[in-house]
Design an enzyme around this catalytic site. Structure first.
Site, PDB file in Angstrom:
ATOM      1  N   TYR A 188      -5.828  -7.443  -7.907  1.00 62.45           N
ATOM      2  CA  TYR A 188      -4.979  -8.219  -6.996  1.00 62.45           C
ATOM      3  C   TYR A 188      -5.700  -8.720  -5.739  1.00 62.45           C
ATOM      4  O   TYR A 188      -5.094  -9.329  -4.880  1.00 62.45           O
ATOM      5  CB  TYR A 188      -3.745  -7.408  -6.585  1.00 62.45           C
ATOM      6  CG  TYR A 188      -4.026  -6.040  -6.015  1.00 62.45           C
ATOM      7  CD1 TYR A 188      -4.345  -5.871  -4.665  1.00 62.45           C
ATOM      8  CD2 TYR A 188      -3.968  -4.899  -6.822  1.00 62.45           C
ATOM      9  CE1 TYR A 188      -4.595  -4.619  -4.137  1.00 62.45           C
ATOM     10  CE2 TYR A 188      -4.226  -3.633  -6.296  1.00 62.45           C
ATOM     11  CZ  TYR A 188      -4.533  -3.504  -4.953  1.00 62.45           C
ATOM     12  OH  TYR A 188      -4.781  -2.252  -4.433  1.00 62.45           O
ATOM     13  N   HIS A 239      -5.888   1.612  -3.401  1.00 65.61           N
ATOM     14  CA  HIS A 239      -4.730   2.320  -2.849  1.00 65.61           C
ATOM     15  C   HIS A 239      -4.890   3.824  -3.018  1.00 65.61           C
ATOM     16  O   HIS A 239      -4.705   4.593  -2.084  1.00 65.61           O
ATOM     17  CB  HIS A 239      -3.464   1.836  -3.559  1.00 65.61           C
ATOM     18  CG  HIS A 239      -2.216   2.512  -3.106  1.00 65.61           C
ATOM     19  ND1 HIS A 239      -1.657   2.288  -1.871  1.00 65.61           N
ATOM     20  CD2 HIS A 239      -1.424   3.426  -3.714  1.00 65.61           C
ATOM     21  CE1 HIS A 239      -0.569   3.017  -1.737  1.00 65.61           C
ATOM     22  NE2 HIS A 239      -0.408   3.724  -2.841  1.00 65.61           N
ATOM     23  N   ARG A 258      -7.498  -2.157   4.174  1.00 67.70           N
ATOM     24  CA  ARG A 258      -7.813  -1.014   3.312  1.00 67.70           C
ATOM     25  C   ARG A 258      -9.010  -1.396   2.451  1.00 67.70           C
ATOM     26  O   ARG A 258      -8.887  -2.180   1.504  1.00 67.70           O
ATOM     27  CB  ARG A 258      -6.592  -0.693   2.445  1.00 67.70           C
ATOM     28  CG  ARG A 258      -6.696   0.604   1.677  1.00 67.70           C
ATOM     29  CD  ARG A 258      -5.584   0.691   0.631  1.00 67.70           C
ATOM     30  NE  ARG A 258      -5.895  -0.156  -0.519  1.00 67.70           N
ATOM     31  CZ  ARG A 258      -5.003  -0.891  -1.170  1.00 67.70           C
ATOM     32  NH1 ARG A 258      -3.753  -0.917  -0.792  1.00 67.70           N
ATOM     33  NH2 ARG A 258      -5.377  -1.617  -2.212  1.00 67.70           N
TER      34      ARG A 258
END
Length: 398
Positions: free
Chosen positions: A306, A297, A293
Protein backbone atom coordinates in the site's frame (compact mmCIF):
# COMPACT_ATOMS: atom_id res chain seq x y z
CA UNK A 1 -8.72 21.24 48.92
CA UNK A 2 -11.04 18.65 47.44
CA UNK A 3 -13.54 19.70 44.80
CA UNK A 4 -17.01 18.22 45.11
CA UNK A 5 -19.01 17.09 42.10
CA UNK A 6 -21.53 19.88 42.77
CA UNK A 7 -18.80 22.52 42.88
CA UNK A 8 -17.26 21.15 39.70
CA UNK A 9 -20.59 21.25 37.86
CA UNK A 10 -21.27 24.79 39.12
CA UNK A 11 -17.85 25.96 37.98
CA UNK A 12 -18.50 24.52 34.53
CA UNK A 13 -21.62 26.63 34.06
CA UNK A 14 -20.66 29.93 35.75
CA UNK A 15 -17.02 30.65 34.88
CA UNK A 16 -15.78 32.47 31.81
CA UNK A 17 -14.89 29.77 29.24
CA UNK A 18 -11.31 28.64 29.86
CA UNK A 19 -10.39 28.99 26.18
CA UNK A 20 -11.52 32.61 26.22
CA UNK A 21 -9.39 33.30 29.29
CA UNK A 22 -6.36 31.71 27.63
CA UNK A 23 -6.91 33.67 24.43
CA UNK A 24 -7.08 36.92 26.41
CA UNK A 25 -3.83 36.07 28.21
CA UNK A 26 -2.08 35.78 24.82
CA UNK A 27 -3.74 38.90 23.44
CA UNK A 28 -5.45 37.09 20.56
CA UNK A 29 -8.99 36.14 19.59
CA UNK A 30 -10.49 32.87 20.75
CA UNK A 31 -10.58 31.67 17.13
CA UNK A 32 -6.83 32.29 16.74
CA UNK A 33 -6.22 30.52 20.05
CA UNK A 34 -8.27 27.42 19.23
CA UNK A 35 -7.09 26.99 15.64
CA UNK A 36 -3.61 25.58 15.00
CA UNK A 37 -0.87 27.83 13.72
CA UNK A 38 -0.62 28.40 9.98
CA UNK A 39 1.27 25.32 8.85
CA UNK A 40 3.07 23.57 11.70
CA UNK A 41 5.57 24.33 14.43
CA UNK A 42 9.15 23.42 13.50
CA UNK A 43 12.31 24.69 15.22
CA UNK A 44 15.03 22.57 13.59
CA UNK A 45 15.23 21.80 9.88
CA UNK A 46 15.60 18.23 8.56
CA UNK A 47 19.27 19.10 7.97
CA UNK A 48 19.74 19.86 11.68
CA UNK A 49 19.91 23.66 11.53
CA UNK A 50 18.06 26.06 13.83
CA UNK A 51 15.40 27.76 11.73
CA UNK A 52 14.95 31.54 11.75
CA UNK A 53 11.93 32.64 13.80
CA UNK A 54 10.02 33.62 10.66
CA UNK A 55 10.33 30.04 9.36
CA UNK A 56 9.25 28.25 12.56
CA UNK A 57 5.54 28.41 11.76
CA UNK A 58 4.72 30.51 14.80
CA UNK A 59 1.94 33.09 14.90
CA UNK A 60 0.82 35.42 17.73
CA UNK A 61 -0.09 33.27 20.73
CA UNK A 62 1.67 30.27 19.17
CA UNK A 63 5.31 31.18 19.84
CA UNK A 64 7.57 28.48 21.29
CA UNK A 65 11.02 29.02 22.84
CA UNK A 66 13.87 26.66 22.05
CA UNK A 67 14.46 24.10 24.86
CA UNK A 68 17.81 24.40 26.63
CA UNK A 69 20.75 22.20 25.64
CA UNK A 70 20.62 20.04 28.77
CA UNK A 71 17.00 19.14 28.05
CA UNK A 72 17.78 18.37 24.42
CA UNK A 73 20.79 16.20 25.27
CA UNK A 74 18.77 14.16 27.78
CA UNK A 75 16.01 13.74 25.20
CA UNK A 76 18.57 12.73 22.55
CA UNK A 77 19.86 10.02 24.89
CA UNK A 78 16.34 8.60 25.18
CA UNK A 79 15.97 8.88 21.41
CA UNK A 80 19.09 6.79 20.77
CA UNK A 81 18.01 4.17 23.31
CA UNK A 82 14.52 4.06 21.82
CA UNK A 83 15.83 3.53 18.30
CA UNK A 84 18.14 0.76 19.48
CA UNK A 85 15.30 -1.00 21.33
CA UNK A 86 13.05 -0.72 18.29
CA UNK A 87 15.66 -2.35 16.08
CA UNK A 88 16.47 -5.00 18.69
CA UNK A 89 12.81 -5.94 19.00
CA UNK A 90 12.51 -6.18 15.24
CA UNK A 91 15.32 -8.76 15.34
CA UNK A 92 13.76 -10.63 18.29
CA UNK A 93 10.51 -11.06 16.37
CA UNK A 94 12.38 -12.51 13.38
CA UNK A 95 14.17 -14.90 15.73
CA UNK A 96 10.87 -16.11 17.17
CA UNK A 97 11.57 -14.75 20.66
CA UNK A 98 8.72 -12.25 20.53
CA UNK A 99 5.23 -12.88 19.20
CA UNK A 100 4.55 -9.49 17.65
CA UNK A 101 6.01 -6.01 17.75
CA UNK A 102 4.60 -2.75 16.35
CA UNK A 103 7.74 -0.73 15.67
CA UNK A 104 7.87 3.05 16.09
CA UNK A 105 11.10 3.38 14.10
CA UNK A 106 11.08 6.96 12.81
CA UNK A 107 8.50 8.14 15.34
CA UNK A 108 10.70 7.96 18.42
CA UNK A 109 10.98 11.73 18.84
CA UNK A 110 7.23 12.03 19.40
CA UNK A 111 7.28 9.26 21.99
CA UNK A 112 10.30 10.59 23.87
CA UNK A 113 8.80 14.08 24.03
CA UNK A 114 5.46 12.73 25.26
CA UNK A 115 7.14 11.04 28.21
CA UNK A 116 9.65 13.76 29.10
CA UNK A 117 7.17 16.63 29.08
CA UNK A 118 5.31 15.07 32.03
CA UNK A 119 6.20 15.26 35.73
CA UNK A 120 6.30 12.23 38.01
CA UNK A 121 2.82 13.22 39.31
CA UNK A 122 1.30 13.10 35.80
CA UNK A 123 -0.15 10.15 33.89
CA UNK A 124 0.63 8.73 30.45
CA UNK A 125 -1.85 6.60 28.47
CA UNK A 126 0.04 4.92 25.60
CA UNK A 127 -1.01 2.80 22.64
CA UNK A 128 0.52 -0.52 21.64
CA UNK A 129 3.07 1.33 19.44
CA UNK A 130 4.34 3.61 22.20
CA UNK A 131 6.99 1.33 23.72
CA UNK A 132 9.65 4.05 23.56
CA UNK A 133 7.42 6.42 25.53
CA UNK A 134 6.91 3.80 28.24
CA UNK A 135 10.68 3.18 28.40
CA UNK A 136 11.28 6.91 28.77
CA UNK A 137 8.92 6.90 31.78
CA UNK A 138 11.42 4.63 33.53
CA UNK A 139 9.85 1.20 33.00
CA UNK A 140 12.39 -1.63 32.66
CA UNK A 141 12.72 -2.89 29.04
CA UNK A 142 11.80 -6.50 29.82
CA UNK A 143 8.71 -5.36 31.74
CA UNK A 144 7.59 -3.35 28.70
CA UNK A 145 8.07 -6.31 26.34
CA UNK A 146 6.29 -8.85 28.53
CA UNK A 147 2.94 -8.34 26.82
CA UNK A 148 4.47 -8.63 23.32
CA UNK A 149 5.93 -11.99 24.29
CA UNK A 150 2.47 -13.10 25.41
CA UNK A 151 3.36 -13.71 29.06
CA UNK A 152 1.06 -11.15 30.70
CA UNK A 153 -1.28 -8.39 29.61
CA UNK A 154 1.08 -5.89 31.25
CA UNK A 155 4.49 -6.50 32.79
CA UNK A 156 4.73 -3.37 34.94
CA UNK A 157 2.74 -1.68 37.68
CA UNK A 158 0.80 1.21 36.08
CA UNK A 159 0.30 2.97 39.41
CA UNK A 160 4.02 2.88 40.30
CA UNK A 161 5.02 4.44 36.98
CA UNK A 162 1.81 6.43 36.48
CA UNK A 163 1.71 4.89 33.02
CA UNK A 164 -1.31 2.90 31.90
CA UNK A 165 -0.95 -0.48 30.24
CA UNK A 166 -0.28 -0.19 26.52
CA UNK A 167 -3.67 -0.27 24.87
CA UNK A 168 -4.29 -2.65 21.98
CA UNK A 169 -8.02 -1.85 21.54
CA UNK A 170 -8.10 1.31 19.44
CA UNK A 171 -8.65 4.55 21.36
CA UNK A 172 -10.20 3.12 24.53
CA UNK A 173 -7.22 4.58 26.39
CA UNK A 174 -8.41 8.13 25.68
CA UNK A 175 -11.64 7.55 27.58
CA UNK A 176 -9.61 6.12 30.44
CA UNK A 177 -7.34 9.17 30.34
CA UNK A 178 -10.29 11.52 30.58
CA UNK A 179 -11.80 9.50 33.42
CA UNK A 180 -8.58 9.61 35.40
CA UNK A 181 -8.27 13.37 34.86
CA UNK A 182 -11.80 13.88 36.18
CA UNK A 183 -11.09 11.67 39.19
CA UNK A 184 -7.89 13.60 39.94
CA UNK A 185 -9.82 16.87 39.67
CA UNK A 186 -12.41 15.68 42.20
CA UNK A 187 -9.61 14.68 44.57
CA UNK A 188 -7.98 18.10 44.30
CA UNK A 189 -4.85 16.85 42.53
CA UNK A 190 -3.06 18.95 39.90
CA UNK A 191 -2.43 15.96 37.64
CA UNK A 192 -1.97 16.40 33.89
CA UNK A 193 -2.89 13.43 31.70
CA UNK A 194 -1.46 12.77 28.24
CA UNK A 195 -3.26 10.27 26.03
CA UNK A 196 -1.51 9.01 22.91
CA UNK A 197 -3.29 7.88 19.76
CA UNK A 198 -2.53 7.29 16.08
CA UNK A 199 -4.25 8.88 13.12
CA UNK A 200 -6.32 5.73 12.65
CA UNK A 201 -7.61 6.04 16.19
CA UNK A 202 -9.09 9.46 15.42
CA UNK A 203 -11.63 7.68 13.20
CA UNK A 204 -13.02 5.85 16.24
CA UNK A 205 -16.03 7.12 18.16
CA UNK A 206 -14.10 6.97 21.43
CA UNK A 207 -11.84 9.77 20.16
CA UNK A 208 -14.76 12.15 19.74
CA UNK A 209 -16.42 11.17 23.01
CA UNK A 210 -13.20 11.68 24.94
CA UNK A 211 -12.55 15.10 23.39
CA UNK A 212 -16.08 16.30 24.01
CA UNK A 213 -16.16 15.17 27.65
CA UNK A 214 -12.74 16.66 28.38
CA UNK A 215 -13.74 19.99 26.83
CA UNK A 216 -17.10 20.25 28.59
CA UNK A 217 -15.50 19.54 31.98
CA UNK A 218 -12.33 21.59 31.23
CA UNK A 219 -10.04 18.70 32.10
CA UNK A 220 -6.22 18.83 32.01
CA UNK A 221 -5.86 16.28 29.21
CA UNK A 222 -3.53 16.45 26.22
CA UNK A 223 -4.69 14.39 23.25
CA UNK A 224 -1.45 13.61 21.41
CA UNK A 225 -2.02 12.28 17.89
CA UNK A 226 0.93 10.70 16.10
CA UNK A 227 -0.15 11.08 12.49
CA UNK A 228 2.12 8.53 10.81
CA UNK A 229 0.01 8.64 7.63
CA UNK A 230 -1.49 5.14 7.71
CA UNK A 231 -4.08 3.29 9.78
CA UNK A 232 -2.47 -0.02 8.89
CA UNK A 233 -3.05 0.28 5.11
CA UNK A 234 -5.61 3.14 5.06
CA UNK A 235 -3.98 6.51 4.22
CA UNK A 236 -4.97 9.61 6.15
CA UNK A 237 -6.65 11.10 3.04
CA UNK A 238 -9.27 8.33 3.22
CA UNK A 239 -9.92 8.95 6.92
CA UNK A 240 -10.65 12.67 6.98
CA UNK A 241 -11.13 15.65 4.67
CA UNK A 242 -10.10 18.14 7.38
CA UNK A 243 -7.03 20.33 6.65
CA UNK A 244 -5.31 18.53 9.52
CA UNK A 245 -6.30 16.46 12.53
CA UNK A 246 -5.39 19.45 14.71
CA UNK A 247 -8.15 21.46 13.02
CA UNK A 248 -10.72 19.06 14.48
CA UNK A 249 -10.08 20.47 17.94
CA UNK A 250 -11.99 23.70 17.34
CA UNK A 251 -15.24 21.77 16.88
CA UNK A 252 -15.07 20.77 20.54
CA UNK A 253 -13.87 24.12 21.86
CA UNK A 254 -10.39 22.66 22.32
CA UNK A 255 -7.13 24.33 21.32
CA UNK A 256 -5.29 22.47 18.55
CA UNK A 257 -1.68 22.62 17.42
CA UNK A 258 0.28 20.89 14.67
CA UNK A 259 3.98 20.19 15.10
CA UNK A 260 6.75 18.52 13.13
CA UNK A 261 6.73 15.08 14.70
CA UNK A 262 10.34 14.42 13.73
CA UNK A 263 11.63 17.62 15.36
CA UNK A 264 12.43 16.70 18.96
CA UNK A 265 12.97 20.32 20.00
CA UNK A 266 9.63 21.49 18.60
CA UNK A 267 7.83 18.55 20.22
CA UNK A 268 9.31 19.30 23.64
CA UNK A 269 8.37 22.97 23.27
CA UNK A 270 4.78 22.40 22.14
CA UNK A 271 3.97 19.58 24.55
CA UNK A 272 5.79 21.32 27.39
CA UNK A 273 3.67 24.43 27.01
CA UNK A 274 0.52 22.33 26.74
CA UNK A 275 1.37 20.64 30.05
CA UNK A 276 2.00 24.00 31.75
CA UNK A 277 -1.25 25.49 30.48
CA UNK A 278 -3.19 22.38 31.49
CA UNK A 279 -1.77 22.59 35.01
CA UNK A 280 -2.86 26.22 35.18
CA UNK A 281 -6.40 25.29 34.16
CA UNK A 282 -6.10 26.06 30.45
CA UNK A 283 -6.69 22.59 29.01
CA UNK A 284 -7.54 20.37 27.27
CA UNK A 285 -5.35 20.37 24.14
CA UNK A 286 -5.12 18.43 20.89
CA UNK A 287 -1.58 18.20 19.50
CA UNK A 288 -0.94 16.53 16.15
CA UNK A 289 2.57 15.31 15.36
CA UNK A 290 3.32 15.13 11.63
CA UNK A 291 5.49 11.99 11.42
CA UNK A 292 5.88 8.71 9.53
CA UNK A 293 5.96 4.99 10.28
CA UNK A 294 9.16 3.83 8.58
CA UNK A 295 8.56 0.10 9.06
CA UNK A 296 5.49 -2.07 8.60
CA UNK A 297 2.48 -1.79 10.91
CA UNK A 298 3.67 -4.97 12.66
CA UNK A 299 5.75 -7.96 11.63
CA UNK A 300 2.50 -9.47 10.25
CA UNK A 301 2.04 -6.59 7.79
CA UNK A 302 3.40 -6.16 4.24
CA UNK A 303 3.71 -2.40 3.82
CA UNK A 304 4.84 -2.70 0.18
CA UNK A 305 1.26 -3.51 -0.77
CA UNK A 306 0.00 0.00 0.00
CA UNK A 307 2.97 2.40 -0.16
CA UNK A 308 5.97 2.98 -2.42
CA UNK A 309 9.68 2.88 -1.65
CA UNK A 310 10.03 6.47 -2.89
CA UNK A 311 7.69 7.66 -0.15
CA UNK A 312 9.70 5.88 2.55
CA UNK A 313 12.96 7.26 1.16
CA UNK A 314 11.60 10.80 1.33
CA UNK A 315 10.94 10.43 5.06
CA UNK A 316 14.36 8.89 5.73
CA UNK A 317 15.75 12.34 5.04
CA UNK A 318 13.64 13.64 7.96
CA UNK A 319 14.96 11.10 10.50
CA UNK A 320 14.56 12.67 13.97
CA UNK A 321 17.68 11.00 15.36
CA UNK A 322 20.05 12.28 12.64
CA UNK A 323 18.46 15.72 12.85
CA UNK A 324 19.02 16.11 16.58
CA UNK A 325 22.52 14.61 16.42
CA UNK A 326 23.53 17.18 13.79
CA UNK A 327 22.03 20.08 15.74
CA UNK A 328 23.69 19.12 19.05
CA UNK A 329 27.02 18.50 17.34
CA UNK A 330 26.98 21.88 15.62
CA UNK A 331 26.03 23.50 18.95
CA UNK A 332 29.11 21.87 20.60
CA UNK A 333 26.85 20.00 23.02
CA UNK A 334 27.50 16.54 21.55
CA UNK A 335 31.06 15.33 20.90
CA UNK A 336 32.60 11.94 20.14
CA UNK A 337 33.04 11.02 23.81
CA UNK A 338 29.43 11.83 24.74
CA UNK A 339 28.14 10.10 21.61
CA UNK A 340 30.14 6.98 22.44
CA UNK A 341 28.83 6.95 26.01
CA UNK A 342 25.22 7.26 24.80
CA UNK A 343 25.70 4.57 22.15
CA UNK A 344 27.22 2.17 24.70
CA UNK A 345 24.34 2.82 27.09
CA UNK A 346 21.88 1.97 24.31
CA UNK A 347 23.83 -1.21 23.50
CA UNK A 348 23.71 -2.20 27.18
CA UNK A 349 19.93 -1.87 27.14
CA UNK A 350 19.67 -3.95 23.95
CA UNK A 351 22.03 -6.59 25.30
CA UNK A 352 20.11 -6.89 28.54
CA UNK A 353 16.86 -7.18 26.66
CA UNK A 354 18.29 -9.89 24.37
CA UNK A 355 19.52 -11.93 27.30
CA UNK A 356 16.30 -11.54 29.26
CA UNK A 357 14.15 -12.53 26.27
CA UNK A 358 16.26 -15.67 25.81
CA UNK A 359 15.18 -16.99 29.22
CA UNK A 360 11.85 -18.75 29.16
CA UNK A 361 9.56 -17.47 31.93
CA UNK A 362 8.21 -19.91 34.48
CA UNK A 363 4.45 -19.77 34.12
CA UNK A 364 1.83 -21.84 35.89
CA UNK A 365 -1.35 -22.81 34.02
CA UNK A 366 -3.57 -21.98 37.01
CA UNK A 367 -2.58 -18.31 36.71
CA UNK A 368 -4.96 -18.18 33.75
CA UNK A 369 -7.82 -17.96 36.24
CA UNK A 370 -6.32 -15.69 38.87
CA UNK A 371 -6.76 -12.25 37.32
CA UNK A 372 -10.01 -12.42 35.35
CA UNK A 373 -12.30 -11.15 38.11
CA UNK A 374 -11.66 -9.65 41.53
CA UNK A 375 -14.09 -12.23 42.91
CA UNK A 376 -13.91 -15.44 40.94
CA UNK A 377 -17.18 -16.68 39.42
CA UNK A 378 -18.41 -20.18 40.28
CA UNK A 379 -17.83 -21.27 36.68
CA UNK A 380 -14.20 -20.15 36.70
CA UNK A 381 -13.64 -21.72 40.10
CA UNK A 382 -14.96 -25.03 38.78
CA UNK A 383 -12.75 -24.84 35.67
CA UNK A 384 -9.73 -24.00 37.80
CA UNK A 385 -10.40 -26.94 40.09
CA UNK A 386 -10.76 -29.25 37.10
CA UNK A 387 -7.42 -28.12 35.62
CA UNK A 388 -5.71 -28.37 39.01
CA UNK A 389 -6.92 -31.97 39.30
CA UNK A 390 -5.62 -32.83 35.83
CA UNK A 391 -2.23 -31.28 36.58
CA UNK A 392 -2.02 -33.22 39.82
CA UNK A 393 -2.77 -36.49 38.04
CA UNK A 394 -0.13 -35.76 35.40
CA UNK A 395 2.40 -34.93 38.10
CA UNK A 396 1.70 -38.15 39.95
CA UNK A 397 1.96 -40.17 36.75
CA UNK A 398 5.34 -38.74 35.88
Amino acid sequence: MRVTAEQDADRTTTEVPWAEQSAQSFGITIEDYLLPTHGRIQLISPEGALLPVEEQGSTPGHEYPMPDHETLLNAYRQLVIGRRVNDQNHALVRQGRMAVYPSSHGQEASEVAAALCLDARDWLFPTYRDTVAVLARGVAPLDVMTSFRGDWHCGYDPIEHRTAAQSTPLTTQLLHAVGLAQAARLKGEDTVVLGMVGDGGTSEGDFHEALNFAAVFKLPVIFFVQNNKYAISVPIAKQTAAPSIAHKAVGYGVAGERVDGNDLAALLAVLGRAVSLCREGGGPFLVEADTYRMQAHTNADDATRYRHDEEVAEWQHKDPLKRMRTYLTEANVLNDDVETEITEAAEDVARGLREAMSVQPELHPLELFDHVYTVQTPQLAAQRAQLAEELEREGAAS
